[in-house]
Design a protein around this motif. Sequence first.
Motif, short mmCIF file in Angstrom:
data_model
loop_
_atom_site.label_atom_id
_atom_site.label_comp_id
_atom_site.label_asym_id
_atom_site.label_seq_id
_atom_site.Cartn_x
_atom_site.Cartn_y
_atom_site.Cartn_z
N ALA A 124 32.60 46.06 30.82
CA ALA A 124 33.54 44.96 31.09
C ALA A 124 33.41 43.86 30.05
O ALA A 124 34.40 43.38 29.49
N ALA A 125 32.17 43.46 29.79
CA ALA A 125 31.93 42.39 28.81
C ALA A 125 32.30 42.84 27.40
O ALA A 125 32.82 42.06 26.59
N TRP A 126 32.04 44.12 27.09
CA TRP A 126 32.41 44.63 25.77
C TRP A 126 33.93 44.65 25.60
O TRP A 126 34.45 44.31 24.53
N LEU A 127 34.65 45.07 26.64
CA LEU A 127 36.11 45.09 26.55
C LEU A 127 36.64 43.69 26.31
O LEU A 127 37.49 43.48 25.43
N TRP A 128 36.16 42.72 27.08
CA TRP A 128 36.61 41.34 26.92
C TRP A 128 36.29 40.82 25.52
O TRP A 128 37.15 40.23 24.85
N THR A 129 35.07 41.05 25.07
CA THR A 129 34.63 40.55 23.76
C THR A 129 35.45 41.17 22.63
O THR A 129 35.94 40.47 21.73
N ALA A 130 35.62 42.50 22.69
CA ALA A 130 36.31 43.21 21.61
C ALA A 130 37.81 42.93 21.61
O ALA A 130 38.41 42.68 20.56
N ALA A 131 38.43 42.96 22.78
CA ALA A 131 39.88 42.81 22.85
C ALA A 131 40.32 41.43 22.39
O ALA A 131 41.30 41.28 21.64
N LEU A 132 39.60 40.37 22.81
CA LEU A 132 39.98 39.04 22.37
C LEU A 132 39.78 38.87 20.87
O LEU A 132 40.57 38.18 20.20
N ALA A 133 38.74 39.52 20.34
CA ALA A 133 38.54 39.46 18.89
C ALA A 133 39.68 40.17 18.16
O ALA A 133 40.16 39.69 17.12
N VAL A 134 40.12 41.30 18.70
CA VAL A 134 41.23 42.04 18.08
C VAL A 134 42.51 41.21 18.11
O VAL A 134 43.33 41.28 17.18
N LEU A 135 42.68 40.40 19.14
CA LEU A 135 43.89 39.57 19.25
C LEU A 135 43.88 38.37 18.32
O LEU A 135 44.78 37.54 18.37
N SER A 136 42.83 38.25 17.50
CA SER A 136 42.73 37.22 16.47
C SER A 136 42.66 35.83 17.10
O SER A 136 42.07 35.65 18.16
N THR A 137 43.31 34.84 16.50
CA THR A 137 43.18 33.46 16.99
C THR A 137 44.12 33.14 18.15
O THR A 137 44.01 32.08 18.74
N ILE A 323 57.85 40.19 26.59
CA ILE A 323 56.43 40.55 26.42
C ILE A 323 55.89 39.74 25.26
O ILE A 323 56.03 40.13 24.10
N SER A 324 55.32 38.60 25.57
CA SER A 324 54.70 37.78 24.54
C SER A 324 53.30 38.30 24.25
O SER A 324 52.67 38.91 25.13
N PRO A 325 52.76 38.06 23.06
CA PRO A 325 51.42 38.55 22.73
C PRO A 325 50.35 38.11 23.72
O PRO A 325 49.42 38.86 24.01
N GLN A 326 50.50 36.90 24.27
CA GLN A 326 49.47 36.39 25.18
C GLN A 326 49.43 37.15 26.51
O GLN A 326 48.45 37.03 27.25
N TRP A 330 46.10 38.59 29.81
CA TRP A 330 46.08 38.85 31.26
C TRP A 330 45.53 40.26 31.54
O TRP A 330 44.66 40.44 32.38
N LEU A 331 46.10 41.22 30.81
CA LEU A 331 45.75 42.62 31.05
C LEU A 331 44.29 42.89 30.72
O LEU A 331 43.60 43.62 31.44
N VAL A 332 43.80 42.29 29.65
CA VAL A 332 42.40 42.48 29.26
C VAL A 332 41.48 41.92 30.34
O VAL A 332 40.48 42.55 30.72
N THR A 361 48.52 42.60 17.59
CA THR A 361 48.15 41.71 16.49
C THR A 361 48.85 42.10 15.19
O THR A 361 49.26 41.24 14.40
N LEU A 362 49.02 43.41 14.97
CA LEU A 362 49.79 43.84 13.81
C LEU A 362 51.22 43.34 13.89
O LEU A 362 51.83 42.93 12.89
#
Length: 412
Positions: A124-137, A323-326, A330-332, A361-362
């Motif tokens: 769970a913590a890895w998903l949150w950490t990685a996904a938010l990093a992938v979503l950039s700023t 469907i906005s990027p943000q 929610w889903l993450v 992000t792309l």
Amino acid sequence: MLRTGPLARLSASPWTLIAVWALSRLWLVAAALKVPPLAGDGTLDPSVDTVYRGWFGVLASGTFPAHDVSWQYPPGAALPILAPGLLPSLDYGHAFVLTAALTDALVTAGLLWLAMRKGRSLAAAWLWTAALAVLSTMPWNRFDLQVTAVAMAALVVAASSRPWADRAFGALVALGALIKVWPALLLAGTGRGRRTRHSWLSAALTGAVLLAGFALAMPHALSFLTAQKSRGIQIESVGALPFHVARHFGWSGTWKAKDGSHEFVGPYVETVSLVMQCLTVLALGWLLYWRTRRPAPSDGAPWLLPDASLTAVLLFVVTSRVISPQYLVWLVGLAAVCLLGRETSQRPAAWLVLAACVFTTLGFPLLYRGLRDDADPLAIANLFVRDLLLIAAAGLSAVRLWRVGQLGRKEP
């Protein structure tokens, strides 16, 4: 062998997770703050520096920005917008990014603590950490982190065996729904009988009290009730996919800046908009039908509530006209709560959401201008992949929820 190899052991270490989180946030939060050498032109994201700053000025004067077409939120959205004012020594934009970063830190710490306390994996913590990093700023330049944290807290509280857990869950859902409406969908997964009565009544009472308080304290608190009626097909939504292709075959429509987003206007847009709204109604109908078929013994399965919450929000997102990027934040968040439980049926959907973050992000901001202005084939292909990943996640999530709901056990 992979389970006991060095990579597996490394990922199972909380210190590795903390190090990855710290390094990624050091880079991304600094980039959001435009700290040198990441400053660029030194201007913060327009959502923060222009839109939110403007809303802050209006809200601080004691009223809601009712005549601003980009304000389409329930009155509780004033809370994360006003929160940076608690840091008066900082510029508003920098204070907003820091409050979002603090929310991220609290969520990460909570996920890590829950996993270690229950002897669970750190998925769970890895998903949150990685996904938010992938979503950039982007996560630190929107207030979706804050509302997602409230929704996650509601689901965690609901898993408690304390007698007040259902009422606290309902109250937190109401708070989240008054910031952005979508947390109300979490109520779809409550166990029938006492749990539904307590949580739904608590949500209704809390929501009514908070809404009345906002309405009495600040003018135009209820303007959000009519703000969404004119929404069209936003160019990143599932409903926009045929129009991106049609632009290459002589379709006479175009895009337009409308209601705070970029939407298609032209022939057949209203028809597709109506179809998407009908699909949303059908999705909600399916959720209600699932509730009627959900067996009573599943009330003792705490993992089913977060599973159903993820399914409900995924169905809402893929059938939405926007469907906005943000929305991926929610889903993450919901997927991360699902991964806290060993019995969850939603692991495949969670990893599809992570994959969708990459293409999100792309698409924004990297390929967005080409998608909007030039109907660039690469940008369109990227959008198709992202939206198809979300559709696959929603479909798989619903199928697995249905199966475990009938079997009362984990999906094989």
